[in-house]
Write an enzyme that holds these catalytic residues in place. Sequence first.
Site, short mmCIF file in Angstrom:
data_model
loop_
_atom_site.label_atom_id
_atom_site.label_comp_id
_atom_site.label_asym_id
_atom_site.label_seq_id
_atom_site.Cartn_x
_atom_site.Cartn_y
_atom_site.Cartn_z
CD GLN A 46 10.13 -2.61 0.67
OE1 GLN A 46 10.84 -1.79 0.17
NE2 GLN A 46 8.89 -2.33 0.96
CG HIS A 62 -1.91 1.51 -1.85
ND1 HIS A 62 -1.74 1.26 -0.51
CD2 HIS A 62 -2.52 2.72 -1.92
CE1 HIS A 62 -2.21 2.26 0.19
NE2 HIS A 62 -2.70 3.16 -0.63
CE LYS A 72 0.99 -4.42 -2.09
NZ LYS A 72 -0.05 -3.40 -1.91
CE1 TYR A 132 2.07 -3.92 2.52
CE2 TYR A 132 0.90 -4.06 4.61
CZ TYR A 132 1.48 -3.32 3.60
OH TYR A 132 1.48 -1.95 3.70
CE LYS A 167 0.06 7.54 -1.83
NZ LYS A 167 1.37 7.07 -1.39
CG ASP A 168 -4.97 5.29 0.61
OD1 ASP A 168 -4.09 5.39 -0.26
OD2 ASP A 168 -4.85 4.55 1.61
#
Length: 179
Positions: A46, A62, A72, A132, A167-168
């Site tokens: 991706q 993450h 990455k 990325y 969330k983070d």
Amino acid sequence: MIFTETQLKGAFIIDVELLADQRGAFARTFCAKEFEQHGLKPTIAQCNLSFNYKTGTIRGMHYQVPPAAETKLVRCTKGAIYDVIVDLRPDSPTYRQHIGVELTADNRRALYVPELFAHGYQALTDGAEVVYQVGEFYTPGYERGLRYDDPAFGISWPLPVTVISEKDASWPLFETVSA
């Protein structure tokens, strides 16, 4: 490309070699053969783009666990970021250590992030844009994260945090997860 291994084994800073003439410049930013020659995984499953409105925004930290662990290759294409990785490989001599690298549109640097490294960054400019390439498909069931301010790692971010997702900001502390 110029590959410089960091103190975290397997993590590389990659600088471009500009070929310049009257038109401007050209540089290779990815070559599977060169990545393999440095022992890096050249798979790209991706390619992601993130845009950050405000200076001080944090995204991360993450990572994904096997069987969906991901590599990455991170590059800032507009503005500037402070990019941080944490080695979470239990058998690594640099386990739980981290580094931070400034990636900017001007320095054209990239950071190669190996599997089982947590990754995140802070926008150093308004409008920072990050591209990325990721070596595995995003797989929510295998996603994990670290708190950006977890005392187990002592990451020193260059700016106060202005924006972070719920969330983070709410990942559990590492000691409670690994205990």
